[in-house]
Design an enzyme around this catalytic site. Structure first.
Site, PDB file in Angstrom:
ATOM      1  N   THR A 147       0.825  -1.204   0.000  1.00  0.00           N
ATOM      2  CA  THR A 147       0.000   0.000   0.000  1.00  0.00           C
ATOM      3  C   THR A 147       0.859   1.254   0.000  1.00  0.00           C
ATOM      4  OG1 THR A 147      -1.754   1.157   1.190  1.00  0.00           O
ATOM      5  CG2 THR A 147      -0.204  -0.048   2.540  1.00  0.00           C
ATOM      6  N   SER A 182      -1.545   3.605  10.361  1.00  0.00           N
ATOM      7  CA  SER A 182      -2.512   2.757  11.081  1.00  0.00           C
ATOM      8  C   SER A 182      -1.855   1.398  11.329  1.00  0.00           C
ATOM      9  CB  SER A 182      -3.793   2.545  10.263  1.00  0.00           C
ATOM     10  OG  SER A 182      -3.561   1.614   9.210  1.00  0.00           O
ATOM     11  N   TYR A 184      -3.030  -1.328  10.411  1.00  0.00           N
ATOM     12  CA  TYR A 184      -3.131  -2.045   9.132  1.00  0.00           C
ATOM     13  C   TYR A 184      -1.950  -1.683   8.220  1.00  0.00           C
ATOM     14  CZ  TYR A 184      -3.995  -2.115   4.169  1.00  0.00           C
ATOM     15  OH  TYR A 184      -3.817  -2.235   2.816  1.00  0.00           O
ATOM     16  N   HIS A 185      -1.739  -0.361   8.034  1.00  0.00           N
ATOM     17  CA  HIS A 185      -0.639   0.041   7.140  1.00  0.00           C
ATOM     18  C   HIS A 185       0.702  -0.484   7.657  1.00  0.00           C
ATOM     19  CE1 HIS A 185      -3.736   3.017   5.758  1.00  0.00           C
ATOM     20  NE2 HIS A 185      -3.163   2.798   4.589  1.00  0.00           N
ATOM     21  N   LYS A 188       1.523  -3.938   6.559  1.00  0.00           N
ATOM     22  CA  LYS A 188       2.068  -4.005   5.195  1.00  0.00           C
ATOM     23  C   LYS A 188       3.570  -3.693   5.191  1.00  0.00           C
ATOM     24  CE  LYS A 188      -1.754  -4.587   2.644  1.00  0.00           C
ATOM     25  NZ  LYS A 188      -2.011  -5.808   1.887  1.00  0.00           N
ATOM     26  N   GLN A 211      -0.004  -0.029  -3.577  1.00  0.00           N
ATOM     27  CA  GLN A 211      -1.187   0.473  -4.271  1.00  0.00           C
ATOM     28  C   GLN A 211      -1.819   1.641  -3.516  1.00  0.00           C
ATOM     29  OE1 GLN A 211      -4.521  -1.725  -6.707  1.00  0.00           O
ATOM     30  NE2 GLN A 211      -4.830  -2.178  -4.558  1.00  0.00           N
TER      31      GLN A 211
HETATM   32  P1  NAD Z   1     -10.912  -7.568   0.427  1.00  0.00           P
HETATM   33  O1  NAD Z   1     -11.045  -7.672   1.895  1.00  0.00           O
HETATM   34  O2  NAD Z   1     -12.159  -7.398  -0.359  1.00  0.00           O
HETATM   35  O3  NAD Z   1     -10.099  -8.808  -0.149  1.00  0.00           O
HETATM   36  C1  NAD Z   1      -9.215  -9.578   0.623  1.00  0.00           C
HETATM   37  C2  NAD Z   1      -9.686 -11.030   0.565  1.00  0.00           C
HETATM   38  O4  NAD Z   1      -8.749 -11.826   1.291  1.00  0.00           O
HETATM   39  C3  NAD Z   1     -11.049 -11.219   1.217  1.00  0.00           C
HETATM   40  O5  NAD Z   1     -11.901 -11.942   0.371  1.00  0.00           O
HETATM   41  C4  NAD Z   1     -10.720 -11.987   2.499  1.00  0.00           C
HETATM   42  O6  NAD Z   1     -11.766 -12.866   2.894  1.00  0.00           O
HETATM   43  C5  NAD Z   1      -9.444 -12.717   2.119  1.00  0.00           C
HETATM   44  N1  NAD Z   1      -8.582 -13.011   3.270  1.00  0.00           N
HETATM   45  C6  NAD Z   1      -8.146 -12.148   4.219  1.00  0.00           C
HETATM   46  N2  NAD Z   1      -7.401 -12.802   5.125  1.00  0.00           N
HETATM   47  C7  NAD Z   1      -7.360 -14.098   4.733  1.00  0.00           C
HETATM   48  C8  NAD Z   1      -6.772 -15.263   5.272  1.00  0.00           C
HETATM   49  N3  NAD Z   1      -6.082 -15.230   6.422  1.00  0.00           N
HETATM   50  N4  NAD Z   1      -6.922 -16.424   4.615  1.00  0.00           N
HETATM   51  C9  NAD Z   1      -7.630 -16.485   3.450  1.00  0.00           C
HETATM   52  N5  NAD Z   1      -8.232 -15.420   2.908  1.00  0.00           N
HETATM   53  C10 NAD Z   1      -8.091 -14.230   3.538  1.00  0.00           C
HETATM   54  O7  NAD Z   1      -9.902  -6.349   0.157  1.00  0.00           O
HETATM   55  P2  NAD Z   1      -9.527  -5.632  -1.200  1.00  0.00           P
HETATM   56  O8  NAD Z   1     -10.002  -4.215  -1.130  1.00  0.00           O
HETATM   57  O9  NAD Z   1      -9.895  -6.465  -2.368  1.00  0.00           O
HETATM   58  O10 NAD Z   1      -7.950  -5.576  -1.062  1.00  0.00           O
HETATM   59  C11 NAD Z   1      -7.146  -6.656  -1.535  1.00  0.00           C
HETATM   60  C12 NAD Z   1      -5.700  -6.362  -1.172  1.00  0.00           C
HETATM   61  O11 NAD Z   1      -5.278  -5.150  -1.772  1.00  0.00           O
HETATM   62  C13 NAD Z   1      -5.454  -6.225   0.325  1.00  0.00           C
HETATM   63  O12 NAD Z   1      -4.220  -6.813   0.661  1.00  0.00           O
HETATM   64  C14 NAD Z   1      -5.392  -4.733   0.521  1.00  0.00           C
HETATM   65  O13 NAD Z   1      -4.609  -4.412   1.634  1.00  0.00           O
HETATM   66  C15 NAD Z   1      -4.773  -4.269  -0.779  1.00  0.00           C
HETATM   67  N6  NAD Z   1      -5.146  -2.903  -1.152  1.00  0.00           N
HETATM   68  C16 NAD Z   1      -6.449  -2.561  -1.350  1.00  0.00           C
HETATM   69  C17 NAD Z   1      -6.770  -1.249  -1.725  1.00  0.00           C
HETATM   70  C18 NAD Z   1      -8.180  -0.780  -1.945  1.00  0.00           C
HETATM   71  O14 NAD Z   1      -8.391   0.434  -2.079  1.00  0.00           O
HETATM   72  N7  NAD Z   1      -9.169  -1.681  -2.010  1.00  0.00           N
HETATM   73  C19 NAD Z   1      -5.735  -0.315  -1.899  1.00  0.00           C
HETATM   74  C20 NAD Z   1      -4.411  -0.715  -1.676  1.00  0.00           C
HETATM   75  C21 NAD Z   1      -4.123  -2.016  -1.308  1.00  0.00           C
HETATM   76  N1  USQ Z   2     -11.422   9.937   4.266  1.00  0.00           N
HETATM   77  C1  USQ Z   2     -12.303  10.996   4.364  1.00  0.00           C
HETATM   78  N2  USQ Z   2     -13.621  10.694   4.443  1.00  0.00           N
HETATM   79  C2  USQ Z   2     -14.110   9.424   4.402  1.00  0.00           C
HETATM   80  C3  USQ Z   2     -13.188   8.347   4.264  1.00  0.00           C
HETATM   81  C4  USQ Z   2     -11.850   8.650   4.213  1.00  0.00           C
HETATM   82  O1  USQ Z   2     -11.915  12.170   4.405  1.00  0.00           O
HETATM   83  O2  USQ Z   2     -15.326   9.232   4.479  1.00  0.00           O
HETATM   84  C5  USQ Z   2      -9.973  10.222   4.182  1.00  0.00           C
HETATM   85  C6  USQ Z   2      -9.145   9.505   5.258  1.00  0.00           C
HETATM   86  O3  USQ Z   2      -9.080  10.245   6.458  1.00  0.00           O
HETATM   87  C7  USQ Z   2      -7.811   9.363   4.550  1.00  0.00           C
HETATM   88  C8  USQ Z   2      -8.181   9.244   3.072  1.00  0.00           C
HETATM   89  O4  USQ Z   2      -9.520   9.717   2.948  1.00  0.00           O
HETATM   90  O5  USQ Z   2      -7.051  10.523   4.727  1.00  0.00           O
HETATM   91  C9  USQ Z   2      -8.118   7.827   2.548  1.00  0.00           C
HETATM   92  O6  USQ Z   2      -8.942   7.008   3.374  1.00  0.00           O
HETATM   93  P1  USQ Z   2      -9.597   5.659   2.800  1.00  0.00           P
HETATM   94  O7  USQ Z   2     -10.472   5.094   3.851  1.00  0.00           O
HETATM   95  O8  USQ Z   2     -10.171   5.907   1.458  1.00  0.00           O
HETATM   96  O9  USQ Z   2      -8.292   4.781   2.543  1.00  0.00           O
HETATM   97  P2  USQ Z   2      -7.277   4.127   3.551  1.00  0.00           P
HETATM   98  O10 USQ Z   2      -7.788   4.063   4.931  1.00  0.00           O
HETATM   99  O11 USQ Z   2      -5.948   4.781   3.368  1.00  0.00           O
HETATM  100  O12 USQ Z   2      -7.230   2.639   3.011  1.00  0.00           O
HETATM  101  C10 USQ Z   2      -7.544   2.288   1.661  1.00  0.00           C
HETATM  102  C11 USQ Z   2      -7.767   0.793   1.615  1.00  0.00           C
HETATM  103  C12 USQ Z   2      -6.474   0.096   2.005  1.00  0.00           C
HETATM  104  C13 USQ Z   2      -5.338   0.603   1.120  1.00  0.00           C
HETATM  105  C14 USQ Z   2      -5.216   2.120   1.148  1.00  0.00           C
HETATM  106  C15 USQ Z   2      -4.271   2.657   0.106  1.00  0.00           C
HETATM  107  O13 USQ Z   2      -8.810   0.419   2.506  1.00  0.00           O
HETATM  108  O14 USQ Z   2      -6.641  -1.312   1.848  1.00  0.00           O
HETATM  109  O15 USQ Z   2      -4.146   0.045   1.566  1.00  0.00           O
HETATM  110  O16 USQ Z   2      -6.508   2.682   0.805  1.00  0.00           O
HETATM  111  S1  USQ Z   2      -3.353   4.056   0.679  1.00  0.00           S
HETATM  112  O17 USQ Z   2      -4.278   5.040   1.240  1.00  0.00           O
HETATM  113  O18 USQ Z   2      -2.633   4.584  -0.436  1.00  0.00           O
HETATM  114  O19 USQ Z   2      -2.466   3.552   1.718  1.00  0.00           O
END
Ligand code: NAD
Ligand code: USQ
Length: 387
Positions: A147, A182, A184-185, A188, A211
């Protein structure tokens, strides 16, 4: 590219399912693995997907009906070493696309339990994948979803993974400093260090895709049949910024810009996520090589995004209000942000940039499912400092 075997971890998720269909449509042998953690978290939160997603088995059946192609599935937990060894040995993959983690920053900040669950799930799962690769599939290419938030928002330009440093007359190229915002971050960041180690010490090959925030709901494959739609979350924990703003516009909820709204992030269309992952798979690194690509196509502040949704809404006859709410997170609300993102472009990425038409299209798609929108989980409640 001639057909290869691709194991997609997290293949039931928002990004994993459309990716699985895309690789399958190209003729590759696709196997997905998932434990439905994401579906369970939505139930835990009293939230749900806007789109009426089918069970994984139904999706796979529908994909077969539509395309005459097979996707195979394994149901299990990546934190279980036996499960991971089994699927890697059975699949013998050329590439492992690893989406299978808990992806929500707010979820990881609910309390101690959720923070530890997130880090265990993500870090242990990835370690299991690395060990399985070392022992059972040493030639495979790990394409790991990281991320952009690993870097945080430093007051210097962000490079792609590495930075050249001059220090006391000596020079080296070292991992770019990380300031994640966070638990979560942070998970990663731990993954990135572990994967880098696996490449340096065991000779694994890996691409870490840092990403940005993904938006969008439709891909060429999801459009083939409603049973193939991907999940789309808009609640305060699982929903991401632009997706949430478009849902809020549709239900007349003032757009929730947190704090000053100057938080700037990289964004990309879900179609480009799939394109980037495909480019990574088609261009594998050498054994022992650890590559980092910054995977986003443009950067926006959340304030700019909200104003965009407001303007497009007005053009569509929707009156959209923007409300600055106190930021529930601890983050810089105004900051410098300039992140490099050239490596995927050099591999051939053709970005689908955000246009007013794309926002309008997203709003129209959401309108089709308007009756399914739950209002209660929209308001921000999860605070970084709950005291
Ligand atoms: P998502 O939660 O929809 O997809 C993740 C999938 O992995 C889910 O179906 C979940 O059930 C499965 N999973 C999680 N832990 C598992 C485990 N221990 N065993 C087996 N399956 C498991 O999330 P997403 O938005 O599709 O994101 C996919 C990936 O991309 C994540 O790693 C996320 O951190 C990363 N990512 C997402 C975004 C975004 O904006 N959606 C941005 C940057 C990075
Ligand atoms: N935000 C708002 N209003 C909202 C939701 C979010 O102002 O209603 C703000 C947040 O405070 C933050 C920004 O928008 O500053 C992004 O928040 P987000 O919830 O859209 O994204 P984030 O929490 O960063 O996480 C998401 C995905 C995560 C991925 C990440 C990419 O859930 O899986 O890793 O985007 S990145 O942000 O580049 O790290």
């Amino acid at each position: 590219m001639s057909p290869v075997k691709i194991l997609i971890l997290g293949g039931d998720g928002y990004l994993g399912w459309p990716t699985a269909m895309h690789f399958s449509s190209l003729g590759h042998h696709v196997v997905v693995a998932d434990n439905f953690l994401r579906r369970g978290i939505a139930i835990e939160l009293g939230a749900g997907s806007l789109t009426p997603i089918r069970s994984l088995q139904e999706r796979i059946g529908a994909w077969h009906d539509v395309s005459d192609r097979e996707i195979r599935a394994h149901i299990g937990d990546l934190t279980d070493p036996g499960f991971v060894d089994h699927i890697v040995a059975e699949t013998s993959p050329d590439a492992i696309v690893h989406y299978g983690e808990q992806p929500s920053a707010p979820y990881s900040m609910i309390d101690r339990k959720h923070a530890i669950q997130t880090q265990r799930n993500n870090v242990e799962g990835t370690l299991n994948v690395m060990f399985a690769m070392r022992d059972l599939a040493p030639e495979a290419h790990l394409v790991k979803l990281g991320t952009m938030g690993e870097y945080g928002t430093p007051n210097i330009d962000i490079e792609e993974g590495f930075i050249e440093i001059d220090h006391n007359g000596r020079t080296d190229t070292l991992p770019f400093p990380k300031l994640p915002g966070s638990m979560y971050h942070l998970s990663k960041v731990h993954d990135s260090h572990n994967i880098h180690f696996g490449c340096r010490i065991w000779g694994l090959r890996a691409t870490d895709l840092n990403q940005g925030v993904v938006y969008g709901i439709r891909t060429p494959e999801t459009d083939l049949d409603e049973r193939l739609c991907t999940r789309f979350d808009y609640d305060e924990v699982l929903g991401t910024a632009l997706n949430r703003f478009c849902v809020q516009a549709v239900v007349g909820y003032p757009l929730t810009v947190y704090g000053k709204g100057g938080q700037t992030r990289g964004f990309l269309n879900i179609i480009d996520t799939i394109q980037c992952v495909r480019l990574a798979v088609e261009n594998p690194p050498d054994r022992g090589e650890y590559r980092v690509f910054n995977q986003f196509t443009e950067q926006w502040s959340v304030r700019d995004l909200a104003e965009r949704v407001q303007r497009v809404g007005a053009d569509m006859g929707i009156n959209v209000a923007v409300e600055k709410v106190a930021d529930p997170r601890i983050e810089a609300e105004e900051h410098y942000y300039n992140a490099a993102h050239t490596k995927l472009l050099e591999l051939g990425l053709r970005p689908h940039l955000l246009t007013d038409d794309i926002v309008a299209h997203l709003i129209e798609t959401i309108q089709r499912y308007k009756d399914r929108i739950l209002l209660a989980p929209i308001a921000p409640k999860t605070r970084w400092d709950p005291r």
